[in-house]
Write an enzyme that holds these catalytic residues in place. Structure first.
Site, PDB file in Angstrom:
ATOM      1  N   GLY A   1     144.328  27.459  -8.218  1.00 44.88           N
ATOM      2  CA  GLY A   1     143.942  28.713  -8.866  1.00 44.88           C
ATOM      3  C   GLY A   1     144.206  29.869  -7.920  1.00 44.88           C
ATOM      4  N   GLY A   2     143.453  30.933  -8.130  1.00 46.71           N
ATOM      5  CA  GLY A   2     143.635  32.128  -7.304  1.00 46.71           C
ATOM      6  C   GLY A   2     143.366  31.867  -5.831  1.00 46.71           C
TER       7      GLY A   2
ATOM      8  N   GLY B   1     179.222  42.201   4.713  1.00 49.87           N
ATOM      9  CA  GLY B   1     177.850  42.700   4.697  1.00 49.87           C
ATOM     10  C   GLY B   1     176.948  41.831   5.555  1.00 49.87           C
TER      11      GLY B   1
HETATM   12  C1  HXC Z   1     131.768  23.448  -8.521  1.00 46.40           C
HETATM   13  C2  HXC Z   1     132.953  21.582  -7.953  1.00 46.40           C
HETATM   14  C3  HXC Z   1     134.165  22.285  -8.089  1.00 46.40           C
HETATM   15  C4  HXC Z   1     134.107  23.649  -8.477  1.00 46.40           C
HETATM   16  C5  HXC Z   1     134.616  20.280  -7.501  1.00 46.40           C
HETATM   17  N1  HXC Z   1     133.288  20.348  -7.592  1.00 46.40           N
HETATM   18  N2  HXC Z   1     135.181  21.455  -7.813  1.00 46.40           N
HETATM   19  N3  HXC Z   1     131.778  22.171  -8.148  1.00 46.40           N
HETATM   20  N4  HXC Z   1     132.890  24.188  -8.664  1.00 46.40           N
HETATM   21  N5  HXC Z   1     135.199  24.381  -8.595  1.00 46.40           N
HETATM   22  C6  HXC Z   1     132.340  19.268  -7.357  1.00 46.40           C
HETATM   23  C7  HXC Z   1     132.408  18.180  -8.385  1.00 46.40           C
HETATM   24  O1  HXC Z   1     131.602  18.509  -9.486  1.00 46.40           O
HETATM   25  C8  HXC Z   1     131.883  16.991  -7.604  1.00 46.40           C
HETATM   26  O2  HXC Z   1     130.478  17.085  -7.540  1.00 46.40           O
HETATM   27  C9  HXC Z   1     132.382  17.252  -6.199  1.00 46.40           C
HETATM   28  O3  HXC Z   1     132.693  18.645  -6.136  1.00 46.40           O
HETATM   29  C10 HXC Z   1     133.628  16.480  -5.880  1.00 46.40           C
HETATM   30  O4  HXC Z   1     134.555  16.685  -6.905  1.00 46.40           O
HETATM   31  P1  HXC Z   1     135.304  15.474  -7.635  1.00 46.40           P
HETATM   32  O5  HXC Z   1     135.821  16.002  -8.911  1.00 46.40           O
HETATM   33  O6  HXC Z   1     134.401  14.277  -7.692  1.00 46.40           O
HETATM   34  O7  HXC Z   1     136.439  15.174  -6.605  1.00 46.40           O
HETATM   35  P2  HXC Z   1     137.912  14.671  -6.881  1.00 46.40           P
HETATM   36  O8  HXC Z   1     137.901  13.563  -7.877  1.00 46.40           O
HETATM   37  O9  HXC Z   1     138.506  14.400  -5.549  1.00 46.40           O
HETATM   38  O10 HXC Z   1     138.666  15.909  -7.564  1.00 46.40           O
HETATM   39  C11 HXC Z   1     138.907  17.066  -6.846  1.00 46.40           C
HETATM   40  C12 HXC Z   1     139.347  18.202  -7.793  1.00 46.40           C
HETATM   41  C13 HXC Z   1     138.323  18.357  -8.937  1.00 46.40           C
HETATM   42  C14 HXC Z   1     140.717  17.864  -8.364  1.00 46.40           C
HETATM   43  C15 HXC Z   1     139.463  19.466  -6.940  1.00 46.40           C
HETATM   44  O11 HXC Z   1     137.010  18.439  -8.362  1.00 46.40           O
HETATM   45  C16 HXC Z   1     138.549  19.542  -9.771  1.00 46.40           C
HETATM   46  O12 HXC Z   1     139.444  19.572 -10.610  1.00 46.40           O
HETATM   47  N6  HXC Z   1     137.722  20.586  -9.549  1.00 46.40           N
HETATM   48  C17 HXC Z   1     137.825  21.787 -10.312  1.00 46.40           C
HETATM   49  C18 HXC Z   1     139.017  22.572  -9.878  1.00 46.40           C
HETATM   50  C19 HXC Z   1     139.073  23.883 -10.575  1.00 46.40           C
HETATM   51  O13 HXC Z   1     139.474  23.992 -11.720  1.00 46.40           O
HETATM   52  N7  HXC Z   1     138.578  24.908  -9.902  1.00 46.40           N
HETATM   53  C20 HXC Z   1     138.571  26.224 -10.379  1.00 46.40           C
HETATM   54  C21 HXC Z   1     139.977  26.744 -10.131  1.00 46.40           C
HETATM   55  S1  HXC Z   1     140.106  28.371 -10.653  1.00 46.40           S
HETATM   56  P3  HXC Z   1     129.561  15.770  -7.539  1.00 46.40           P
HETATM   57  O14 HXC Z   1     128.193  16.308  -7.424  1.00 46.40           O
HETATM   58  O15 HXC Z   1     129.835  15.069  -8.799  1.00 46.40           O
HETATM   59  O16 HXC Z   1     130.009  14.986  -6.346  1.00 46.40           O
HETATM   60  C22 HXC Z   1     139.706  29.193  -9.312  1.00 46.40           C
HETATM   61  C23 HXC Z   1     139.764  30.629  -9.519  1.00 46.40           C
HETATM   62  C24 HXC Z   1     139.836  31.316  -8.220  1.00 46.40           C
HETATM   63  O17 HXC Z   1     139.405  28.681  -8.327  1.00 46.40           O
HETATM   64  C25 HXC Z   1     140.159  32.730  -8.511  1.00 46.40           C
HETATM   65  C26 HXC Z   1     140.325  33.504  -7.263  1.00 46.40           C
HETATM   66  C27 HXC Z   1     140.841  34.844  -7.561  1.00 46.40           C
END
Ligand code: HXC
Length: 519
Positions: A171-172, A406
């Site tokens: 993401g960002g 160039g």
């Molecule tokens: C809150 C999160 C989290 C998030 C992971 N966790 N990402 N909690 N916010 N963004 C938590 C999970 O719930 C989990 O908690 C623990 O972290 C470990 O994650 P897992 O999913 O079990 O790990 P894994 O299987 O290794 O997968 C990793 C991952 C996945 C691929 C990164 O966690 C995932 O897809 N996360 C979301 C990614 C995402 O979409 N983020 C937002 C992007 S947009 P528990 O308690 O169950 O262990 C963004 C915008 C930024 O970031 C903008 C900036 C301008």
């Protein structure tokens, strides 16, 4: 509570904070071949030098069950320490705590060390391993990212900023590393993308794996987002330390000159015959680089990206320098869009941090064709031209063989304020190669010769005439555009002496708000 209990309480809290998200999650991290955030810091910094900030910070979120899930430090470890005795500031995202996701307080911790780094004038290092914005915190998290981005932008060109990606970065969140000077990705255990595979599939129908969309190989070879693909986290950590060796603490200092045991006047006899007799035969410019720099050490940036140009850090007589060299071994060393962008960024990086630039030229020109023109080679080529022309650091140029059209002007020529421009006797400095020139100059006459043998003879004669006049360094030397024609085996010494001569160079550009480089 008496004072002993209070000390015990402190120690207990520290132990708790150091456990991050708990043993189970640490085990999971290890089972995936990844170090924890704290292990990375330990391996990176000089032993015992780390001092942590904000270990007791916790998030303030009261939604979606987070009120019952609080971790000391809130998922990012921040502080300062030393690398080779020099102060650095650092943040290391802890995936074991809520997936290393970024909350309001997490961002504030990072901003605090970034502000300290700017105040002190010391590098900032970010170790990224995060699921991105902490979803439960909504816009607070987005604002946190923007606070970091703003600091990355203001720190750019003031203090070195180095990012290592040792896990997810999506993401960002990708934009903070992208705004920094050096991006290192660990192979197979890290990825970066603006939009992940699931959303990609939903929006475009493209079915692609995480690795193919944003793995280290993709970014080190195709997009150029990563300067380094490290085989392991250990290698990634070594690359951070190594990069800093060539950089000053900030833009007001010079890189540190170290003791050089490699004789500065070492002759490299092989260079006298390294250029093939046939001008179209390639050779590996890296053989030349390794042979002339101190101790054959070359920290190559973007090794797998735009391989027709080679860039990286070296030392000459103990002086850190940037090298930019056309690579005849790949696409004949032609300048194209990617090569221009790669080299321009590197030249500006060196200039920002007072690192002198040594340019080795063997360039047949810009890559022709509609793909390049439609892709904006004019703008991208102009970036490199701009970068060289704008740079005020010492600039030493050696023309090894071709320097045409160039591309001759772009590659740190005299008129772009090249300080010392040497050429090897094998240099060919001209508007274009003989073949193209004769086609343009004599195309009509050639067309009128009906006998193929006579036609061939005529072309060969004209090419010979052209080569005799232009395929040498002396025509340019005649006008002072080349300061001297040097014996190739003496190149190391001539470069070191040139660098020492111009080390005290003072040159500034006209005052302005900022330039308008053709981005
Ligand atoms: C809150 C999160 C989290 C998030 C992971 N966790 N990402 N909690 N916010 N963004 C938590 C999970 O719930 C989990 O908690 C623990 O972290 C470990 O994650 P897992 O999913 O079990 O790990 P894994 O299987 O290794 O997968 C990793 C991952 C996945 C691929 C990164 O966690 C995932 O897809 N996360 C979301 C990614 C995402 O979409 N983020 C937002 C992007 S947009 P528990 O308690 O169950 O262990 C963004 C915008 C930024 O970031 C903008 C900036 C301008």
């Amino acid at each position: 509570m008496n004072s002993i209990d209070r000390v015990k309480e402190l120690i207990d809290k520290r132990v708790k904070a150091r456990t991050g998200g708990g043993e189970k999650r640490i085990e999971k991290q290890h089972s995936q071949g990844r170090y924890t955030a704290r292990e990375r810091i330990e391996k990176l910094l000089d032993e015992g030098s780390f001092e942590e900030y904000d270990m007791f910070v916790t998030h303030r979120c009261r939604d979606f069950g987070l009120q019952d899930q609080s971790y000391l430090g809130d998922g990012v470890i921040t502080g300062h320490g030393t690398i080779d005795g020099r102060i650095v500031f650092i943040f290391s995202q802890d995936f074991t705590v809520l997936g290393g996701s970024l909350s309001e307080t997490f961002a504030q911790k990072i901003c605090k060390v970034m502000d300290q780094a700017m105040k002190v004038g010391a590098p900032i290092i970010g170790l990224n391993d995060s699921g991105g914005a902490r979803i439960q915190e909504g816009v607070l998290s987005l604002a946190g990212y923007a606070e970091i981005f703003q600091r990355n932008i203001l720190a750019s060109g003031v203090i070195p900023q180095i990012s290592a990606i040792f896990g997810p970065c999506a993401g960002g969140a990708v934009y903070s590393p992208a705004l920094t000077d050096v991006v290192i990705m660990s192979d197979k255990t890290s990825y970066m993308f603006v939009t992940g595979p699931k959303v990609t599939k939903a929006v475009t129908g493209e079915d692609i794996s995480v690795e193919d969309l944003g793995g280290a190989t993709v970014h080190a070879t195709k997009s150029g987002v990563a300067h380094f693909r490290a085989e392991s986290e250990d290698e990634g950590i070594m690359l951070i330390r190594k990069s800093l060796e060539y950089l000053p603490q900030n833009n007001l200092e010079d890189p540190i000159i170290t003791e050089c045991k490699d004789p500065i006047d070492r002759l490299v006899d092989g260079l006298n015959y390294i250029i093939p007799d046939n001008p179209n035969t390639p050779y590996d410019v890296k053989d030349i680089i390794y042979s002339i720099v101190d101790d054959e050490e070359f920290l190559e940036f973007h090794r797998h990206y735009a391989r027709n140009i080679v860039v990286g850090f070296v030392k000459f007589g103990g002086m850190p320098c940037g090298i930019v060299a056309n690579q005849p071994n790949y696409l004949a060393g032609v300048l194209d869009i990617e090569a221009s962008r790669k080299a321009a960024r590197f030249v500006r990086f060196c200039d920002a941090f007072n690192v002198p630039i040594v340019t080795l030229v063997d360039v047949p020109g810009f890559l022709p064709g509609s793909t390049q023109e439609y892709g904006g080679i004019i703008t991208h080529g102009a970036k490199l031209l701009f970068a060289y022309g704008e740079a005020t650091v010492p600039k030493i140029t050696i023309t090894l063989r071709k320097s045409y059209g160039g591309a001759h002007d772009v590659m740190s020529c005299k008129q772009l304020r090249g300080d010392i421009n040497y050429a090897w006797p094998t240099a060919e400095i001209a508007v274009m190669g003989a073949k193209g020139a004769i086609e343009i100059l004599y195309g009509k006459e050639v067309g009128e010769i009906t006998d193929p043998e006579k036609r061939k003879q005529f072309v060969l004669e004209k090419e010979k005439e052209y080569n005799e006049k232009f395929a040498n360094p002396y025509e340019a030397a005649k006008f002072g555009y080349i300061d001297d024609v040097i014996e190739p085996r003496n190149t190391r010494f001539r470069i070191i002496r040139a660098l020492r001569t111009v080390a005290t160079k003072k040159l500034t550009n006209p005052p302005k708000k900022h330039c308008n480089i053709p981005l």
